[in-house]
Design a protein around this motif. Structure first.
Motif, short mmCIF file in Angstrom:
data_model
loop_
_atom_site.label_atom_id
_atom_site.label_comp_id
_atom_site.label_asym_id
_atom_site.label_seq_id
_atom_site.Cartn_x
_atom_site.Cartn_y
_atom_site.Cartn_z
N ILE A 167 40.69 -95.88 24.64
CA ILE A 167 40.48 -94.50 24.18
C ILE A 167 41.82 -93.77 24.10
O ILE A 167 42.59 -93.75 25.06
CB ILE A 167 39.50 -93.76 25.13
N ARG A 168 42.08 -93.16 22.95
CA ARG A 168 43.38 -92.50 22.73
C ARG A 168 43.26 -91.00 22.50
O ARG A 168 44.26 -90.30 22.45
CB ARG A 168 44.07 -93.15 21.52
N VAL A 169 42.01 -90.52 22.37
CA VAL A 169 41.82 -89.07 22.16
C VAL A 169 40.37 -88.74 22.52
O VAL A 169 39.47 -89.57 22.34
CB VAL A 169 42.13 -88.66 20.69
N LEU A 170 40.17 -87.52 23.02
CA LEU A 170 38.81 -87.04 23.28
C LEU A 170 38.53 -85.84 22.39
O LEU A 170 39.33 -84.90 22.33
CB LEU A 170 38.67 -86.60 24.75
N VAL A 171 37.40 -85.91 21.70
CA VAL A 171 36.93 -84.77 20.88
C VAL A 171 35.71 -84.18 21.58
O VAL A 171 34.76 -84.90 21.90
CB VAL A 171 36.56 -85.21 19.46
N LEU A 172 35.76 -82.88 21.80
CA LEU A 172 34.65 -82.19 22.47
C LEU A 172 34.02 -81.21 21.49
O LEU A 172 34.74 -80.45 20.82
CB LEU A 172 35.23 -81.45 23.67
N THR A 173 32.69 -81.24 21.38
CA THR A 173 32.02 -80.29 20.49
C THR A 173 30.61 -80.02 21.01
O THR A 173 30.23 -80.48 22.08
CB THR A 173 32.01 -80.82 19.03
N GLY A 174 29.86 -79.22 20.25
CA GLY A 174 28.50 -78.88 20.66
C GLY A 174 27.52 -79.22 19.54
O GLY A 174 27.87 -79.19 18.35
N ALA A 175 26.27 -79.51 19.92
CA ALA A 175 25.23 -79.80 18.93
C ALA A 175 24.56 -78.49 18.51
O ALA A 175 24.43 -77.56 19.30
CB ALA A 175 24.20 -80.73 19.54
N GLY A 176 24.15 -78.43 17.24
CA GLY A 176 23.40 -77.27 16.78
C GLY A 176 24.29 -76.10 16.42
O GLY A 176 25.44 -76.28 16.03
N ARG A 177 23.78 -74.89 16.59
CA ARG A 177 24.51 -73.72 16.07
C ARG A 177 25.50 -73.11 17.07
O ARG A 177 26.23 -72.19 16.73
CB ARG A 177 23.52 -72.65 15.60
N GLY A 178 25.50 -73.61 18.31
CA GLY A 178 26.43 -73.06 19.29
C GLY A 178 27.35 -74.15 19.83
O GLY A 178 27.04 -75.35 19.72
N PHE A 179 28.47 -73.72 20.41
CA PHE A 179 29.33 -74.69 21.09
C PHE A 179 28.85 -74.84 22.54
O PHE A 179 28.39 -75.90 22.95
CB PHE A 179 30.80 -74.25 21.04
N CYS A 180 28.90 -73.73 23.30
CA CYS A 180 28.44 -73.76 24.69
C CYS A 180 28.34 -72.33 25.19
O CYS A 180 29.27 -71.54 25.01
CB CYS A 180 29.41 -74.57 25.55
N ALA A 181 27.21 -72.01 25.84
CA ALA A 181 27.00 -70.64 26.35
C ALA A 181 27.24 -70.55 27.84
O ALA A 181 26.69 -69.68 28.52
CB ALA A 181 25.59 -70.17 25.99
N GLY A 182 28.07 -71.47 28.37
CA GLY A 182 28.41 -71.38 29.80
C GLY A 182 27.28 -71.89 30.68
O GLY A 182 26.49 -72.75 30.27
#
Ligand code: T3D
Length: 263
Positions: free
Chosen positions: A49-64
């Protein structure tokens, strides 16, 4: 690996971690923290693994934090939020900041509370134009945690950091980029392709040099120029002995594309 609250894949050197509770705007439960920890362990231990991509599913990224897990009914004992921060949010930020590979955050929608801080803990943050950053904490009587009080003033200056934190107004992605909070804001339709291109670039980059660069940039926040120059010297000494440095110079001399291994 099978997960309930995240999706995690590894392909061609690119690890993709997607927060996957779209009905709750990918807010964090204990289970999600556990699964993210497990995925990060894989990133830390898999040399492919040479890179990590972080994202969210659906219409939001993350609400804490998922506030459903915080019972505040009359008569209930107050939750120990310090314990939660110590166990979950603090190690999450520190692991991301010390990860052995670069991190890219694709902010696909609203990033609120600890979700906003989580995005800012990544090395390069790209947001879709419809995304926004919300320091939601003051609306529920808390402070910007997960590194929020550290990232915000450093990136946007004290006046803007204070306004964002105290007023808890949504900062649209375009303005976040304009203010220097994030690297880039792109049209929503271009987010995936933009992040893929970045991830591909990082997956073939001299990983150690990128990570040492991150460490030095962060160290500059707390040390003077002389100490920083010493740290740069030490890093140059170390990297000068790396296979990727040899390869980079050889490729330049031979006028070809370098084949970095991340070593
Ligand atoms: O507790 C600890 O362990 C300490 C650490 C704390 C760190 C923190 O993150 S504290 C801050 C927690 N987060 C928030 O306060 C943000 C709360 N959410 C919002 O303010 C809004 O949802 C947004 C501004 C993010 C988005 O607004 P909007 O109008 O686009 O969406 P919505 O309708 O509010 O949310 C959609 C659904 O997600 C909704 O559920 P429903 O009504 O469709 O069944 C909503 O309740 C749910 N949701 C959104 N955020 C959370 C959440 N559910 C639980 N927890 C959430 N944080």
């Amino acid at each position: 690996m099978s997960f309930e609250t995240i999706a995690f894949t590894v392909e061609a050197g690119i690890a993709r971690l997607t927060l996957n509770r779209p009905d709750r705007l990918n807010s964090f439960t204990d289970r999600m923290h556990e699964e993210v920890r497990e995925a990060l362990t894989r990133v830390e231990t898999d040399p492919a693994i040479r890179v990590l991509v972080l994202t969210g599913a659906g219409r939001g990224f993350c609400a804490g934090q998922d506030l459903n897990d915080r019972s505040v009914s009359a008569g209930d004992a107050a939750p120990d939020l310090g314990a939660s921060v110590e166990k979950n949010y603090k190690p999450l930020v520190l692991r991301l900041q010390n990860l052995r590979v670069p991190t890219v955050c694709a902010v696909n929608g609203v990033a609120a509370g600890a979700g906003a801080s989580l995005a800012l803990a990544c090395d390069v943050v790209v947001a879709g134009r419809s995304a926004s950053f919300l320091q939601a904490f003051s609306k529920i009587g808390l402070i910007p945690d997960t590194g929020g009080t550290w990232f915000l003033p450093q990136r946007v200056g004290m006046a803007r950091a204070m306004g964002l934190a105290l007023l808890a107004e949504k900062l649209p992605a375009g303005k976040a980029a304009e203010w220097g909070l994030i690297w880039q804001c792109v049209d929503d339709a271009e987010l995936a392709a933009t992040v893929d291109a970045l991830a591909t670039q990082f997956a073939t980059a001299p990983t150690r040099a990128l990570v040492r660069t991150r460490q030095l940039m962060r160290a500059s926040m707390s040390q003077d120029l002389a100490a920083q120059l010493d740290a740069e010297r030490d890093a140059m000494r170390e990297l000068g002995q790396s296979p990727d440095y040899r390869e980079g110079v050889a490729a330049f001399m031979e006028k070809r594309v370098p084949r970095f291994t991340g070593q």
